[in-house]
Design an enzyme around this catalytic site. Structure first.
Site, PDB file in Angstrom:
ATOM      1  N   LYS A   1     -12.632  -1.323   7.286  1.00 25.37           N
ATOM      2  CA  LYS A   1     -11.931  -2.376   8.024  1.00 25.37           C
ATOM      3  C   LYS A   1     -12.349  -2.415   9.486  1.00 25.37           C
ATOM      4  CE  LYS A   1      -8.275  -3.292   4.946  1.00 25.37           C
ATOM      5  NZ  LYS A   1      -8.497  -2.310   3.872  1.00 25.37           N
TER       6      LYS A   1
ATOM      7  N   TRP B   1       0.802  -1.222   0.000  1.00 22.71           N
ATOM      8  CA  TRP B   1       0.000   0.000   0.000  1.00 22.71           C
ATOM      9  C   TRP B   1       0.832   1.267   0.000  1.00 22.71           C
ATOM     10  CZ3 TRP B   1      -4.397  -0.424  -2.092  1.00 22.71           C
ATOM     11  CH2 TRP B   1      -5.140  -1.589  -1.962  1.00 22.71           C
TER      12      TRP B   1
ATOM     13  N   ASP C   1      -1.403   6.740   6.384  1.00 22.57           N
ATOM     14  CA  ASP C   1      -2.519   5.878   5.996  1.00 22.57           C
ATOM     15  C   ASP C   1      -2.707   4.926   7.171  1.00 22.57           C
ATOM     16  OD1 ASP C   1      -3.927   3.613   5.200  1.00 22.57           O
ATOM     17  OD2 ASP C   1      -2.875   3.376   3.295  1.00 22.57           O
TER      18      ASP C   1
HETATM   19  C1  LIG Z   1      -3.465   0.107   4.221  1.00 21.06           C
HETATM   20  C2  LIG Z   1      -4.384   0.301   3.044  1.00 21.06           C
HETATM   21  N1  LIG Z   1      -4.308   1.445   2.360  1.00 21.06           N
HETATM   22  C3  LIG Z   1      -5.106   1.669   1.294  1.00 21.06           C
HETATM   23  C4  LIG Z   1      -6.014   0.727   0.841  1.00 21.06           C
HETATM   24  C5  LIG Z   1      -6.910   1.049  -0.342  1.00 21.06           C
HETATM   25  O1  LIG Z   1      -8.169   1.370   0.147  1.00 21.06           O
HETATM   26  P1  LIG Z   1      -9.457   1.708  -0.736  1.00 21.06           P
HETATM   27  O2  LIG Z   1      -9.952   0.427  -1.302  1.00 21.06           O
HETATM   28  O3  LIG Z   1     -10.408   2.345   0.227  1.00 21.06           O
HETATM   29  O4  LIG Z   1      -9.042   2.671  -1.800  1.00 21.06           O
HETATM   30  C6  LIG Z   1      -6.122  -0.483   1.536  1.00 21.06           C
HETATM   31  C7  LIG Z   1      -7.088  -1.494   1.077  1.00 21.06           C
HETATM   32  O5  LIG Z   1      -7.271  -2.531   1.571  1.00 21.06           O
HETATM   33  C8  LIG Z   1      -5.289  -0.697   2.660  1.00 21.06           C
HETATM   34  O6  LIG Z   1      -5.351  -1.842   3.360  1.00 21.06           O
END
Ligand SMILES: Cc1ncc(COP(=O)(O)O)c(C=O)c1O
Length: 303
Positions: free
Chosen positions: A137, A43, A113
Site C-alpha cells: 500500500k 480486516w 495491523d
Molecule cells: C488493513 C489490512 N489488513 C490486512 C490485509 C490483507 O493483506 P494481504 O493481502 O497482504 O494478506 C489488507 C488488505 O488489503 C488490509 O488492508
C-alpha cells in the site's frame, strides 16, 4: 520512525494474512491467557478467525452493530488485565475508519495491523510490542511485509512452532532464513528513500495526507444531500475515503464516468459497496484535484 534499539525489523513474506496466523501462533498458543481484539471492520474481524485456532480471544469492542462507522473511544475499552496482547487495526482500509490516537493499554503488549497507514505519519513505536504492515500500500509492492517487534515480547514463544512461522529464526538470520523476496525489499528501499529525500520525512507525509483527505471530506460535507460519508467525523481515515451516492445506479454511473476520465480503482470493497478513494503515499495532489473536480461535475449533472 525512530525505532529504538530494543526492536527488530523483519522483512517477511506471506502478506498480512499470514500475520493473522503468526501473531497468535507465537503470542497466544499455549498461554492460559486471552488475547483482546478490537473489532472495527472487515480486516480486524478477519484476523480473529485464525487467532481463535490458537487460544481464547476476547472481543473487547465490536463496531459491527453500528456498521463499522467509527473506532472506539478510550473510555469504551476495557482490557483483561492478564491479556496476552491487545490487537487492533490502525486503519480499516475497507470502511475508511482510522484510530486518531494509539489506544492506551497500560502494560499489556499492544499489537497492530498497520498495513494501510504504515509510514503515512510519525508513530510512537515504543507504544507497541509488534507492528506489522505489508508492502503493497504505502511502502513498496506485494511480496514483502515489514514487522517491527520489541525484544521482550519474544521471550515466551513456545518451542514447537514450525520454523518459518516462528519469528525468532527470522530475527536470528536477519530476514534471510530462506530466500528473501529481493525485488520487493528493493522497492521498499526506493520508497523510503523517496519519502526521506523527495517528501522530506513522515511529518511532511502526514501533512500531505491531511491536505489530500480534507479536500474530499470538505466536498462530502458540503454536499451531504448527494454524497454521504461512511465514517463518523472523528474516525475518518486520512487514507481511504468511503462514501455513498443516492442510488446503486448512480454509483455504477460514477464508476464508469470516472474511468472515462482515467480515474480508476474507485469501486468500494465488495462487502460494503459505494465508492472508495484510496490516497496511499504515492497519490499526487493532482489526482485528488482531478477527483474533486469530477465529483463536482458529476453532482451538477445528476443532482
Ligand atoms: C488493513 C489490512 N489488513 C490486512 C490485509 C490483507 O493483506 P494481504 O493481502 O497482504 O494478506 C489488507 C488488505 O488489503 C488490509 O488492508
Amino acid at each position: 520512525m525512530n525505532i529504538p534499539d530494543n526492536y527488530h525489523v523483519l522483512f517477511l513474506q506471506g502478506g498480512e494474512s499470514l500475520q493473522f496466523s503468526m501473531i497468535p501462533i507465537n503470542f497466544l498458543r499455549g498461554r492460559n491467557r486471552p488475547a483482546n481484539y478490537i473489532v472495527t471492520g472487515y480486516w480486524s474481524k478477519k484476523a480473529i478467525t485464525d487467532a481463535r485456532r490458537e487460544g481464547q480471544v476476547n472481543i473487547i469492542w465490536d463496531g459491527s452493530d453500528e456498521g463499522f462507522t467509527r473506532v472506539p473511544k478510550q473510555d469504551e475499552l476495557q482490557f483483561d488485565s492478564e491479556a496476552a496482547y491487545v490487537y487492533y487495526t490502525t486503519n480499516e482500509t475497507v470502511e475508511g475508519i482510522q484510530f486518531p490516537t494509539i489506544p492506551d493499554v497500560g502494560d499489556i503488549p499492544l499489537v497492530c495491523d498497520m498495513c494501510s497507514d504504515f509510514i503515512t505519519k510519525p508513530v510512537d513505536v515504543t507504544k507497541y510490542a509488534l507492528i506489522s504492515a505489508h508492502g503493497q500500500k504505502n511502502a513498496g509492492i506485494a511480496g514483502v511485509s515489514i514487522i517491527i517487534i520489541r525484544d521482550d515480547f519474544l521471550k515466551d514463544i513456545p518451542d514447537n512452532i514450525h520454523t518459518m512461522l516462528d519469528y525468532r529464526p527470522h530475527i536470528e538470520k536477519r530476514s534471510i532464513y530462506n530466500t528473501p523476496p529481493v525485488f520487493a525489499v528493493y522497492t521498499v528501499m526506493l520508497m523510503t528513500r523517496w519519502l526521506i529525500e523527495d517528501i522530506g520525512g513522515l511529518e511532511n507525509m502526514d501533512k500531505l495526507a491531511r491536505q489530500r483527505s480534507a479536500i474530499i471530506y470538505e466536498l462530502l460535507d458540503k454536499n451531504e444531500g448527494f454524497y454521504k460519508s461512511h465514517a463518523k467525523p472523528d474516525s475518518r481515515s486520512l487514507i481511504n475515503i468511503v462514501f455513498k451516492l443516492p442510488t446503486a445506479e448512480l454509483t455504477q454511473k460514477f464508476i464508469a464516468e470516472c474511468a472515462e476520465e482515467g480515474l480508476i480503482g474507485l469501486q468500494g470493497h465488495r462487502s460494503l459497496g459505494g465508492i472508495r478513494a484510496s490516497f496511499f503515499n504515492p497519490m499526487p495532489m493532482e489526482g485528488v484535484h482531478a477527483l474533486r473536480d469530477f465529483m463536482m461535475r458529476f453532482q451538477n449533472k445528476y443532482h
